[in-house]
Scaffold this active site. Sequence first.
Site, PDB file in Angstrom:
ATOM      1  N   SER A 128      29.200  43.202  45.415  1.00 11.25           N
ATOM      2  CA  SER A 128      28.875  42.749  46.763  1.00 11.25           C
ATOM      3  C   SER A 128      27.632  41.873  46.756  1.00 11.25           C
ATOM      4  CB  SER A 128      28.620  43.953  47.670  1.00 11.25           C
ATOM      5  OG  SER A 128      28.256  43.501  48.941  1.00 11.25           O
ATOM      6  N   LYS A 182      33.863  49.756  47.441  1.00 15.77           N
ATOM      7  CA  LYS A 182      33.579  48.374  47.865  1.00 15.77           C
ATOM      8  C   LYS A 182      34.364  48.035  49.134  1.00 15.77           C
ATOM      9  CE  LYS A 182      32.423  44.139  48.253  1.00 15.77           C
ATOM     10  NZ  LYS A 182      33.155  42.985  47.821  1.00 15.77           N
ATOM     11  N   HIS A 185      32.697  49.705  51.987  1.00 18.45           N
ATOM     12  CA  HIS A 185      31.478  48.921  52.248  1.00 18.45           C
ATOM     13  C   HIS A 185      31.815  47.741  53.162  1.00 18.45           C
ATOM     14  CE1 HIS A 185      29.151  45.281  51.504  1.00 18.45           C
ATOM     15  NE2 HIS A 185      28.098  46.060  51.384  1.00 18.45           N
ATOM     16  N   ASN A 186      32.858  47.022  52.830  1.00 21.47           N
ATOM     17  CA  ASN A 186      33.238  45.869  53.653  1.00 21.47           C
ATOM     18  C   ASN A 186      33.677  46.303  55.048  1.00 21.47           C
ATOM     19  OD1 ASN A 186      32.827  44.585  51.212  1.00 21.47           O
ATOM     20  ND2 ASN A 186      34.558  43.216  51.442  1.00 21.47           N
ATOM     21  N   GLU A 189      30.697  46.941  56.954  1.00 18.30           N
ATOM     22  CA  GLU A 189      30.116  45.631  57.279  1.00 18.30           C
ATOM     23  C   GLU A 189      30.785  45.041  58.534  1.00 18.30           C
ATOM     24  OE1 GLU A 189      29.976  42.988  53.814  1.00 18.30           O
ATOM     25  OE2 GLU A 189      30.726  41.381  55.094  1.00 18.30           O
TER      26      GLU A 189
HETATM   27  P1  NBP Z   1      38.394  32.398  43.886  1.00 17.44           P
HETATM   28  O1  NBP Z   1      38.818  33.676  44.512  1.00 17.44           O
HETATM   29  O2  NBP Z   1      38.404  31.174  44.699  1.00 17.44           O
HETATM   30  O3  NBP Z   1      39.304  32.184  42.587  1.00 17.44           O
HETATM   31  C1  NBP Z   1      39.185  31.005  41.810  1.00 17.44           C
HETATM   32  C2  NBP Z   1      39.251  31.342  40.345  1.00 17.44           C
HETATM   33  O4  NBP Z   1      40.485  32.000  40.033  1.00 17.44           O
HETATM   34  C3  NBP Z   1      39.217  30.085  39.482  1.00 17.44           C
HETATM   35  O5  NBP Z   1      38.455  30.359  38.334  1.00 17.44           O
HETATM   36  C4  NBP Z   1      40.685  29.879  39.161  1.00 17.44           C
HETATM   37  O6  NBP Z   1      40.889  29.131  37.996  1.00 17.44           O
HETATM   38  C5  NBP Z   1      41.103  31.303  38.947  1.00 17.44           C
HETATM   39  N1  NBP Z   1      42.561  31.507  38.927  1.00 17.44           N
HETATM   40  C6  NBP Z   1      43.478  31.442  39.919  1.00 17.44           C
HETATM   41 BR1  NBP Z   1      43.101  31.009  41.643  1.00 17.44          BR
HETATM   42  N2  NBP Z   1      44.724  31.721  39.531  1.00 17.44           N
HETATM   43  C7  NBP Z   1      44.633  31.943  38.214  1.00 17.44           C
HETATM   44  C8  NBP Z   1      45.583  32.264  37.213  1.00 17.44           C
HETATM   45  N3  NBP Z   1      46.878  32.446  37.516  1.00 17.44           N
HETATM   46  N4  NBP Z   1      45.144  32.403  35.958  1.00 17.44           N
HETATM   47  C9  NBP Z   1      43.854  32.247  35.639  1.00 17.44           C
HETATM   48  N5  NBP Z   1      42.890  31.939  36.548  1.00 17.44           N
HETATM   49  C10 NBP Z   1      43.273  31.792  37.811  1.00 17.44           C
HETATM   50  O7  NBP Z   1      36.949  32.579  43.208  1.00 17.44           O
HETATM   51  P2  NBP Z   1      35.608  33.250  43.800  1.00 17.44           P
HETATM   52  O8  NBP Z   1      35.359  32.863  45.207  1.00 17.44           O
HETATM   53  O9  NBP Z   1      34.568  32.958  42.780  1.00 17.44           O
HETATM   54  O10 NBP Z   1      35.918  34.809  43.779  1.00 17.44           O
HETATM   55  C11 NBP Z   1      36.291  35.495  42.601  1.00 17.44           C
HETATM   56  C12 NBP Z   1      36.627  36.920  42.953  1.00 17.44           C
HETATM   57  O11 NBP Z   1      35.471  37.565  43.450  1.00 17.44           O
HETATM   58  C13 NBP Z   1      37.701  37.081  44.025  1.00 17.44           C
HETATM   59  O12 NBP Z   1      38.509  38.175  43.730  1.00 17.44           O
HETATM   60  C14 NBP Z   1      36.909  37.353  45.267  1.00 17.44           C
HETATM   61  O13 NBP Z   1      37.638  38.091  46.223  1.00 17.44           O
HETATM   62  C15 NBP Z   1      35.748  38.156  44.702  1.00 17.44           C
HETATM   63  N6  NBP Z   1      34.535  38.139  45.498  1.00 17.44           N
HETATM   64  C16 NBP Z   1      34.130  37.023  46.115  1.00 17.44           C
HETATM   65  C17 NBP Z   1      32.967  37.013  46.860  1.00 17.44           C
HETATM   66  C18 NBP Z   1      32.507  35.769  47.523  1.00 17.44           C
HETATM   67  O14 NBP Z   1      31.527  35.840  48.266  1.00 17.44           O
HETATM   68  N7  NBP Z   1      33.145  34.636  47.291  1.00 17.44           N
HETATM   69  C19 NBP Z   1      32.212  38.161  46.956  1.00 17.44           C
HETATM   70  C20 NBP Z   1      32.618  39.279  46.279  1.00 17.44           C
HETATM   71  C21 NBP Z   1      33.783  39.253  45.562  1.00 17.44           C
HETATM   72  P3  NBP Z   1      41.022  27.529  38.090  1.00 17.44           P
HETATM   73  O15 NBP Z   1      39.616  27.015  38.118  1.00 17.44           O
HETATM   74  O16 NBP Z   1      41.741  27.177  36.858  1.00 17.44           O
HETATM   75  O17 NBP Z   1      41.776  27.208  39.345  1.00 17.44           O
END
Ligand code: NBP
Length: 473
Positions: A128, A182, A185-186, A189
């Site tokens: 988080s 988690k 937690h959300n 939130e």
């Molecule tokens: P995203 O959720 O936007 O995912 C993008 C990533 O997933 C890229 O690296 C992409 O690779 C990869 N990907 C996908 Br889409 N499909 C794929 C596949 N079939 N094989 C391999 N790689 C694949 O990224 P994020 O916003 O950084 O979040 C990552 C995780 O963390 C998520 O589960 C999210 O829910 C969680 N999270 C996010 C936050 C936040 O604030 N954003 C907070 C806490 C947790 P590519 O570059 O090749 O397309």
Amino acid sequence: KKAVIGVTGLATMGRNLARNLARHGHAVAVHNRTPARTKALVTEYGHEGVFLPAETPEEFVRSLERPRRIVIMVKAGAATDAVIQEFAPLLEPGDMIVDGGNAHFEDTRRRERELRERGIHFVGTGISGGEEGALNGPSIMPGGSPESYEALGPLLESIAAKVEGVPCCTHVGPDGAGHFVKMVHNGIEYADMQLIAEAYDLLRHGLGMPPAEIAEVFRSWNNGRLESYLIEITAEVLAHTDPATGRPFVDVVVDQAEQKGTGRWTVQTALDLGVPVSGIAEAVFARSLSGSPRLREAARRLPGPSRFKLEQRFADDVEQALYASKIVAYAQGFNQIQAASDEYGWGIDLGAMATIWRGGCIIRARFLDRIRAAYAADPRTPTLLTDDHFAGALGDAQDSWRTVVSISAQLGIPTPGFATALAYYDALRAERLPAALTQAQRDFFGAHTYRRVDREGSFHTRWELPDRPEVGA
Ligand code: NBP
């Protein structure tokens, strides 16, 4: 040289987590399906520490010391399964896969089971704090086996947020426990944000205060018992003027709140567990309602009340209502974690959850220290509401709370969060609930039986007979 840990999936979260690891002196292997992201990371941030970029999964796995620690930070759902399918065949018994995405805990339970059969530790981990937290210190909620925590704990604790020197990271419990916590937690939130939104609405449309003035009220609240990240950013948002129009920023934002799903999961799961998390449910429904423009457009012509004038001290009542409702929302969420912990045999330490939420995450607040203390005093308390501190605060707040709920009804300002929290409080403390009538109705139409207040056993009344005799069931 080999890396101690690797991160695959280098979008916002993965990139920042890898940088956080590198900045703490850990050599990190980095990989992304699309290699351009890997290159960009090393080009832009390579100077921050030791990164070992890999173009292929094989190269990535080879660059890791054993047992291997791989963090997956990809889109939750099918992408996570795809990445697991890709990497698992390359791993050996004892290796660890950490899923840091927002997975559903049932998926985590399934993945953990499947990988355990191959000797691989699967560690579903709640992270988080968003983008900023991932870089500078998130709150980390790892599940999985205790053995995997021995190998991962020190690394994860080193990059977690710290409050008074205590890392916001602990082993939550086996398999899906981390992702479950988690998720709640959300959910909390969502409830917290909804209550803040209601407080704002009352000050804005009840008292008629302009946003800049409300920002000051929130700032002063943030110096008291409500001190928290969410109250702090609320003041900042309300003080902000839209540069393009000169209007209060909050007025130029479309009033339709979106959601990604963790709040909804929390409520769905709570329904399955039979835990009343009405505060979280109202918050999810409030977002759904806001995002129903046709419904709202059609209903806009319905009449509202004629306004009456409020006294300025109403703001103090709102503060009381906000604090009391917040206690209820958190108490409900912690009860949900307790129920799941009992259901799945996770053995979750609730006080420790409050401890690791004190920093890094969105609901970080001074308040969580109180929750920690409450569980320290009584780890098996049926509800936080009866803790001495919280019971006292609720007692002090209740008159104001009732005033706010009734006045908001008279003003025509919706406060579902405040109202449902008060209803929960009153229902829990009721001597008798009308559930007795519900149970009697169930017996009437479905012979579902009832228990009596004065005798053991279950009973059924033969409602169809003229003298309605009672029979033991
Ligand atoms: P995203 O959720 O936007 O995912 C993008 C990533 O997933 C890229 O690296 C992409 O690779 C990869 N990907 C996908 Br889409 N499909 C794929 C596949 N079939 N094989 C391999 N790689 C694949 O990224 P994020 O916003 O950084 O979040 C990552 C995780 O963390 C998520 O589960 C999210 O829910 C969680 N999270 C996010 C936050 C936040 O604030 N954003 C907070 C806490 C947790 P590519 O570059 O090749 O397309």
